[in-house]
Write a protein that holds these residues in place. Structure first.
Motif, PDB file in Angstrom:
ATOM      1  N   GLU A 133       0.834  -1.218   0.000  1.00 14.25           N
ATOM      2  CA  GLU A 133       0.000   0.000   0.000  1.00 14.25           C
ATOM      3  C   GLU A 133       0.864   1.262   0.000  1.00 14.25           C
ATOM      4  O   GLU A 133       0.509   2.286  -0.565  1.00 14.25           O
ATOM      5  CB  GLU A 133      -1.033  -0.012   1.137  1.00 14.25           C
ATOM      6  N   VAL A 134       2.047   1.159   0.619  1.00 12.49           N
ATOM      7  CA  VAL A 134       2.987   2.292   0.613  1.00 12.49           C
ATOM      8  C   VAL A 134       3.518   2.483  -0.808  1.00 12.49           C
ATOM      9  O   VAL A 134       3.559   3.594  -1.343  1.00 12.49           O
ATOM     10  CB  VAL A 134       4.157   2.039   1.607  1.00 12.49           C
ATOM     11  N   GLN A 135       3.884   1.363  -1.431  1.00 14.44           N
ATOM     12  CA  GLN A 135       4.386   1.405  -2.805  1.00 14.44           C
ATOM     13  C   GLN A 135       3.348   2.053  -3.729  1.00 14.44           C
ATOM     14  O   GLN A 135       3.653   2.959  -4.505  1.00 14.44           O
ATOM     15  CB  GLN A 135       4.676  -0.025  -3.283  1.00 14.44           C
ATOM     16  N   ARG A 136       2.119   1.591  -3.618  1.00 11.61           N
ATOM     17  CA  ARG A 136       1.062   2.065  -4.503  1.00 11.61           C
ATOM     18  C   ARG A 136       0.838   3.570  -4.359  1.00 11.61           C
ATOM     19  O   ARG A 136       0.755   4.304  -5.340  1.00 11.61           O
ATOM     20  CB  ARG A 136      -0.218   1.291  -4.150  1.00 11.61           C
ATOM     21  N   SER A 137       0.787   4.044  -3.115  1.00 14.63           N
ATOM     22  CA  SER A 137       0.517   5.470  -2.950  1.00 14.63           C
ATOM     23  C   SER A 137       1.711   6.308  -3.404  1.00 14.63           C
ATOM     24  O   SER A 137       1.534   7.383  -3.975  1.00 14.63           O
ATOM     25  CB  SER A 137       0.092   5.791  -1.511  1.00 14.63           C
ATOM     26  N   ARG A 138       2.928   5.805  -3.252  1.00 14.27           N
ATOM     27  CA  ARG A 138       4.101   6.539  -3.760  1.00 14.27           C
ATOM     28  C   ARG A 138       4.067   6.652  -5.273  1.00 14.27           C
ATOM     29  O   ARG A 138       4.338   7.705  -5.837  1.00 14.27           O
ATOM     30  CB  ARG A 138       5.391   5.787  -3.403  1.00 14.27           C
ATOM     31  N   VAL A 139       3.750   5.529  -5.918  1.00 15.89           N
ATOM     32  CA  VAL A 139       3.808   5.506  -7.381  1.00 15.89           C
ATOM     33  C   VAL A 139       2.699   6.369  -7.969  1.00 15.89           C
ATOM     34  O   VAL A 139       2.917   7.155  -8.891  1.00 15.89           O
ATOM     35  CB  VAL A 139       3.739   4.056  -7.895  1.00 15.89           C
ATOM     36  N   LEU A 140       1.483   6.260  -7.391  1.00 12.82           N
ATOM     37  CA  LEU A 140       0.363   7.015  -7.945  1.00 12.82           C
ATOM     38  C   LEU A 140       0.508   8.513  -7.708  1.00 12.82           C
ATOM     39  O   LEU A 140      -0.110   9.324  -8.390  1.00 12.82           O
ATOM     40  CB  LEU A 140      -0.965   6.489  -7.377  1.00 12.82           C
ATOM     41  N   ALA A 141       1.386   8.883  -6.764  1.00 18.30           N
ATOM     42  CA  ALA A 141       1.612  10.311  -6.501  1.00 18.30           C
ATOM     43  C   ALA A 141       2.463  10.969  -7.591  1.00 18.30           C
ATOM     44  O   ALA A 141       2.594  12.181  -7.635  1.00 18.30           O
ATOM     45  CB  ALA A 141       2.283  10.484  -5.135  1.00 18.30           C
ATOM     46  N   ARG A 142       3.060  10.152  -8.485  1.00 20.88           N
ATOM     47  CA  ARG A 142       3.943  10.730  -9.506  1.00 20.88           C
ATOM     48  C   ARG A 142       3.182  11.373 -10.643  1.00 20.88           C
ATOM     49  O   ARG A 142       2.196  10.808 -11.123  1.00 20.88           O
ATOM     50  CB  ARG A 142       4.798   9.634 -10.118  1.00 20.88           C
ATOM     51  N   THR A 146      -0.621   6.631 -13.963  1.00 19.81           N
ATOM     52  CA  THR A 146      -2.009   6.221 -13.790  1.00 19.81           C
ATOM     53  C   THR A 146      -1.992   4.789 -13.259  1.00 19.81           C
ATOM     54  O   THR A 146      -0.968   4.096 -13.374  1.00 19.81           O
ATOM     55  CB  THR A 146      -2.759   6.214 -15.141  1.00 19.81           C
ATOM     56  N   ALA A 147      -3.131   4.343 -12.726  1.00 20.76           N
ATOM     57  CA  ALA A 147      -3.218   2.978 -12.212  1.00 20.76           C
ATOM     58  C   ALA A 147      -2.930   1.986 -13.341  1.00 20.76           C
ATOM     59  O   ALA A 147      -2.251   0.979 -13.139  1.00 20.76           O
ATOM     60  CB  ALA A 147      -4.599   2.738 -11.600  1.00 20.76           C
ATOM     61  N   ALA A 148      -3.402   2.308 -14.559  1.00 15.86           N
ATOM     62  CA  ALA A 148      -3.201   1.388 -15.690  1.00 15.86           C
ATOM     63  C   ALA A 148      -1.716   1.271 -16.046  1.00 15.86           C
ATOM     64  O   ALA A 148      -1.200   0.176 -16.267  1.00 15.86           O
ATOM     65  CB  ALA A 148      -4.004   1.873 -16.900  1.00 15.86           C
ATOM     66  N   ARG A 149      -1.019   2.404 -16.094  1.00 18.29           N
ATOM     67  CA  ARG A 149       0.426   2.370 -16.416  1.00 18.29           C
ATOM     68  C   ARG A 149       1.198   1.642 -15.340  1.00 18.29           C
ATOM     69  O   ARG A 149       2.135   0.901 -15.600  1.00 18.29           O
ATOM     70  CB  ARG A 149       0.968   3.805 -16.508  1.00 18.29           C
ATOM     71  N   MET A 150       0.802   1.873 -14.089  1.00 13.54           N
ATOM     72  CA  MET A 150       1.484   1.205 -12.990  1.00 13.54           C
ATOM     73  C   MET A 150       1.320  -0.310 -13.120  1.00 13.54           C
ATOM     74  O   MET A 150       2.277  -1.057 -12.919  1.00 13.54           O
ATOM     75  CB  MET A 150       0.922   1.689 -11.646  1.00 13.54           C
ATOM     76  N   GLU A 151       0.119  -0.754 -13.490  1.00 11.59           N
ATOM     77  CA  GLU A 151      -0.128  -2.199 -13.644  1.00 11.59           C
ATOM     78  C   GLU A 151       0.745  -2.784 -14.752  1.00 11.59           C
ATOM     79  O   GLU A 151       1.290  -3.875 -14.605  1.00 11.59           O
ATOM     80  CB  GLU A 151      -1.611  -2.494 -13.919  1.00 11.59           C
ATOM     81  N   ILE A 152       0.893  -2.047 -15.865  1.00 12.37           N
ATOM     82  CA  ILE A 152       1.720  -2.546 -16.980  1.00 12.37           C
ATOM     83  C   ILE A 152       3.160  -2.722 -16.514  1.00 12.37           C
ATOM     84  O   ILE A 152       3.804  -3.745 -16.764  1.00 12.37           O
ATOM     85  CB  ILE A 152       1.654  -1.585 -18.193  1.00 12.37           C
ATOM     86  N   LEU A 153       3.687  -1.725 -15.804  1.00 15.98           N
ATOM     87  CA  LEU A 153       5.089  -1.794 -15.371  1.00 15.98           C
ATOM     88  C   LEU A 153       5.273  -2.864 -14.297  1.00 15.98           C
ATOM     89  O   LEU A 153       6.244  -3.620 -14.325  1.00 15.98           O
ATOM     90  CB  LEU A 153       5.565  -0.427 -14.879  1.00 15.98           C
ATOM     91  N   LEU A 154       4.292  -2.941 -13.368  1.00 12.75           N
ATOM     92  CA  LEU A 154       4.404  -3.963 -12.306  1.00 12.75           C
ATOM     93  C   LEU A 154       4.368  -5.366 -12.902  1.00 12.75           C
ATOM     94  O   LEU A 154       5.099  -6.254 -12.457  1.00 12.75           O
ATOM     95  CB  LEU A 154       3.260  -3.809 -11.303  1.00 12.75           C
ATOM     96  N   ALA A 155       3.520  -5.542 -13.929  1.00 10.10           N
ATOM     97  CA  ALA A 155       3.405  -6.867 -14.552  1.00 10.10           C
ATOM     98  C   ALA A 155       4.711  -7.273 -15.227  1.00 10.10           C
ATOM     99  O   ALA A 155       4.975  -8.452 -15.422  1.00 10.10           O
ATOM    100  CB  ALA A 155       2.261  -6.863 -15.571  1.00 10.10           C
ATOM    101  N   LYS A 156       5.539  -6.274 -15.587  1.00 15.49           N
ATOM    102  CA  LYS A 156       6.822  -6.535 -16.242  1.00 15.49           C
ATOM    103  C   LYS A 156       7.937  -6.781 -15.237  1.00 15.49           C
ATOM    104  O   LYS A 156       9.049  -7.111 -15.606  1.00 15.49           O
ATOM    105  CB  LYS A 156       7.211  -5.313 -17.081  1.00 15.49           C
ATOM    106  N   GLN A 157       7.657  -6.501 -13.970  1.00 16.56           N
ATOM    107  CA  GLN A 157       8.708  -6.629 -12.965  1.00 16.56           C
ATOM    108  C   GLN A 157       8.479  -7.889 -12.136  1.00 16.56           C
ATOM    109  O   GLN A 157       7.350  -8.276 -11.870  1.00 16.56           O
ATOM    110  CB  GLN A 157       8.713  -5.395 -12.036  1.00 16.56           C
ATOM    111  N   MET A 158       9.568  -8.503 -11.728  1.00 17.37           N
ATOM    112  CA  MET A 158       9.480  -9.664 -10.846  1.00 17.37           C
ATOM    113  C   MET A 158       8.789  -9.222  -9.537  1.00 17.37           C
ATOM    114  O   MET A 158       9.065  -8.138  -9.038  1.00 17.37           O
ATOM    115  CB  MET A 158      10.911 -10.107 -10.558  1.00 17.37           C
ATOM    116  N   PRO A 159       7.882 -10.069  -8.984  1.00 17.87           N
ATOM    117  CA  PRO A 159       7.203  -9.667  -7.738  1.00 17.87           C
ATOM    118  C   PRO A 159       8.203  -9.387  -6.609  1.00 17.87           C
ATOM    119  O   PRO A 159       9.252 -10.021  -6.521  1.00 17.87           O
ATOM    120  CB  PRO A 159       6.334 -10.878  -7.401  1.00 17.87           C
ATOM    121  N   ASP A 160       7.804  -8.436  -5.757  1.00 19.67           N
ATOM    122  CA  ASP A 160       8.657  -8.030  -4.638  1.00 19.67           C
ATOM    123  C   ASP A 160       9.096  -9.232  -3.781  1.00 19.67           C
ATOM    124  O   ASP A 160      10.261  -9.331  -3.388  1.00 19.67           O
ATOM    125  CB  ASP A 160       7.866  -7.004  -3.801  1.00 19.67           C
ATOM    126  N   ALA A 161       8.164 -10.170  -3.526  1.00 24.37           N
ATOM    127  CA  ALA A 161       8.501 -11.313  -2.662  1.00 24.37           C
ATOM    128  C   ALA A 161       9.618 -12.157  -3.269  1.00 24.37           C
ATOM    129  O   ALA A 161      10.515 -12.645  -2.569  1.00 24.37           O
ATOM    130  CB  ALA A 161       7.257 -12.172  -2.431  1.00 24.37           C
TER     131      ALA A 161
END
Ligand SMILES: CC(C)(COP(=O)(O)OP(=O)(O)OC[C@H]1O[C@@H](n2cnc3c(N)ncnc32)[C@H](O)[C@@H]1O)[C@@H](O)C(=O)NCCC(=O)NCCS
Ligand SMILES: Nc1ncnc2c1ncn2[C@@H]1O[C@H](COP(=O)(O)OP(=O)(O)OP(=O)(O)O)[C@@H](O)[C@H]1O
Length: 196
Positions: A133-142, A146-161
């Protein structure tokens, strides 16, 4: 003289890589920054190959990131095609930094460290992390995000875990002072130790 110890620094979008990298610089550790290399390349060696892929992405002799973002939003093939041009140029810039590096420790700040296989060239890897939730609010503050762009980039990145699982060191970036103390202690321990 032996080569410097190479610490890779990575983490998913908005996890605090740039902020943490600045803390290493404050301690006098040379930092190579993959995003900064991309910015340089977009005013230099990447211009002509990207113009060949997408002429409208070049404005005044430079690659325009806004135009690249538009292309990526329209065309699912755009990002892999951009990466095929940019990643080898970034790898060459990194190799030049490592060739010239002196001292006992260097940091390489690479958002796609694991995804591009660059971890194989590191002596250790630090993953920075924060709750989702911290990550999400930081990213959306940029601006421009947008939520859609964030999803595209997150889907391209290895999960945090998965990143944390592969890390040799993990630092939480939920508070500046606590992160600074963790960086200081990691630098001291790496400077004390010898590598092969
Ligand atoms: C997509 C672009 C135009 C967006 O530029 P913009 O200035 O808006 O954002 P920025 O570069 O700061 O990236 C924002 C976030 O997206 C992540 N990200 C960027 N590129 C990628 C990618 N190819 N795959 C996954 N995540 C990415 C970054 O790590 C960062 O967390 C730009 O990132 C780009 O040209 N990417 C392709 C080159 C690349 O692969 N860069 C990654 C570093 S090697
Ligand atoms: N240790 C920390 N304590 C508190 N806030 C932090 C910390 N590190 C980063 N932040 C905040 O999180 C936001 C994102 O940080 P930063 O730009 O360093 O992330 P990043 O991982 O480099 O992001 P990206 O991959 O998207 O470029 C910033 O607004 C910053 O203020």
């Amino acid at each position: 003289m032996s080569r410097p110890f190479r610490l890779g620094l990575t983490g998913s979008i908005g996890m605090g890589k740039s902020t943490t990298a600045a803390m290493f610089r404050d301690l006098g550790v040379p930092v190579w920054d993959a995003d900064a290399a991309v910015h340089r390349l977009y005013e230099g060696d990447a211009v002509e190959p990207l113009r060949a892929l997408c002429p409208e992405a070049v404005v005044d002799g430079r690659v325009d990131r806004e135009r690249l973002r538009d292309w990526i939003a329209r065309d699912p093939d755009a990002l892999p095609r951009i990466e095929a041009v940019v990643h080898p140029l970034v790898a060459a810039d990194r190799a030049a930094f490592l060739n010239n590096a002196r001292g006992d420790l260097v940091v390489l700040d690479i958002p796609l460290l694991f995804e591009t296989g660059a971890d194989a060239q590191m002596d250790a890897v630090l993953v920075v992390t924060a709750p989702p939730e911290v990550q999400r609010s930081r990213v959306l503050a940029r601006p421009g995000m947008t939520a859609a762009r964030m999803e595209i980039l997150l889907a391209k990145q290895m999960p945090d875990a998965e990143k944390r699982r592969r890390a040799t060191h993990v630092i939480e970036t939920t508070g500046l002072e606590q992160t600074r103390a963790a960086v200081q202690s990691l630098v001291s321990s790496l400077r004390d130790r010898k590598h092969a």
